[in-house]
Design an enzyme around this catalytic site. Structure first.
Site, short mmCIF file in Angstrom:
data_model
loop_
_atom_site.label_atom_id
_atom_site.label_comp_id
_atom_site.label_asym_id
_atom_site.label_seq_id
_atom_site.Cartn_x
_atom_site.Cartn_y
_atom_site.Cartn_z
CD1 TRP A 5 4.69 3.80 1.49
CD2 TRP A 5 6.56 4.70 2.42
NE1 TRP A 5 5.35 2.97 2.11
CE2 TRP A 5 6.35 3.49 2.70
CE3 TRP A 5 7.93 5.62 2.65
CZ2 TRP A 5 7.49 2.74 3.61
CZ3 TRP A 5 8.45 4.99 3.63
CH2 TRP A 5 8.44 3.52 3.96
N PRO A 36 0.77 -1.24 0.12
CG PRO A 36 -0.98 -1.60 1.44
CD PRO A 36 0.35 -2.14 1.11
CB CYS A 37 1.39 3.70 -2.69
SG CYS A 37 -0.35 4.04 -3.15
CD GLN A 38 -3.56 3.65 0.48
OE1 GLN A 38 -2.45 2.86 0.76
NE2 GLN A 38 -4.69 2.95 0.55
#
Length: 287
Positions: free
Chosen positions: A76, A72-74
């Site tokens: 970063w 999951p990128c949220q």
């Protein structure tokens, strides 16, 4: 070549690998709103719907050559306040590492947002790369823009690739061939008919004719959305397509946006709408 997919989402990355001849035999996705979409489009892949934190490595197929997936990128991203490894979602990188260490495939591919390279996340990212190397891999990474490779969208992502050290291979990003011409919004969506407005912010029109999901999200625009220009011309690639229909860029045939002051834009006329679901799918190169 059999591989597995972690943090699979709707299966876009998986589709790319399948189109290149890879066989994804097992995938993992915890978000139940995605399960039907993944299963419909990846009928030969077993989808494990548990949290990756609850899956032991010995429950995952062993006869595999690679692992792909983007944790999951949220945590970063700028929009996600860049909490990085301090966010529970950021810690999921360690489950990727855990499975990689235990399965020891020939290669892995991981992707994430540009924010992972920010100064704030510098030390955490260096640690992640070091942990990949400690798993026994020659690791390299690069910030790439999909518009350089035939996608009609400016979408920057950090791609991390590793080959098992005993293979003696190091991936060279310099060998990637960029497209000669930029794919534009005209190339991607000009042939689509005019879409319908959604019945409400949370309700779709299910019968839109020949093109499924040929409708656009309606409702207010957030102050963050209106803080910059959201319209690209027909001869340009799209802005990044985000996960929320509310954040979809504005259709290129709309009236221009004008800057009022710092971080504040307005529409110059009444002819404007968000990109439709189908237009966004085309821009992301889904068939």
């Amino acid at each position: 070549m059999n591989i597995i997919s972690l943090f699979s989402g709707a299966g876009g990355l998986d589709l790319g690998f399948e189109n290149q001849g890879f066989n994804i035999i097992w995938a993992n996705e915890y978000d139940k709103s995605i399960w039907d979409t993944y299963r419909y489009n990846h009928k030969d892949t077993f989808l494990d719907t548990r949290s990756i934190c609850d899956i032991n490595s010995d429950e995952i197929p062993s006869q595999i050559r690679g692992i792909i997936g983007g944790p999951p990128c949220q945590s970063w991203s700028v929009a996600g306040c860049m909490r990085g490894i301090d966010d529970p979602r950021g810690k999921l990188f360690y489950d990727y590492l855990r499975i990689l260490q235990d399965k020891q495939p020939y290669f892995f591919v991981a992707e994430n947002v540009p924010g992972i390279l920010s100064r704030r996340n510098h030390d955490a990212f260096k640690k992640i790369i070091r942990e990949f190397e400690n798993c026994g891999y020659n690791v390299c990474f690069s910030l790439l823009n999909t518009s350089d490779y035939g996608v009609p969208q400016d979408r920057k992502r950090v791609i991390i690739i590793g080959y098992r050290k005993d293979l003696g291979i190091v991936f060279d990003f310099n060998n990637l061939r960029k497209s000669r011409n930029t794919c534009s919004l005209y190339d991607a969506i000009y042939d689509l008919p005019e879409p319908l407005a959604a019945l409400s912010k949370n309700k779709s029109n299910y019968d839109t004719g020949e093109f499924l999901n040929n409708e656009y999200f309606i409702g207010d625009f957030s102050s963050i959305f209106m803080s910059r220009n959201r319209i690209r011309n027909w001869d340009q690639p799209s802005f990044t397509i985000q996960a929320s229909g509310r954040q979809a860029p504005i259709f290129p045939g709309s009236d221009p946006m004008i800057k009022i002051e710092k971080d504040k834009w307005e529409f110059s006329g009444d002819n404007y709408r968000r990109l439709s679901v189908r237009e966004c799918a085309r821009i992301q190169t889904f068939s």
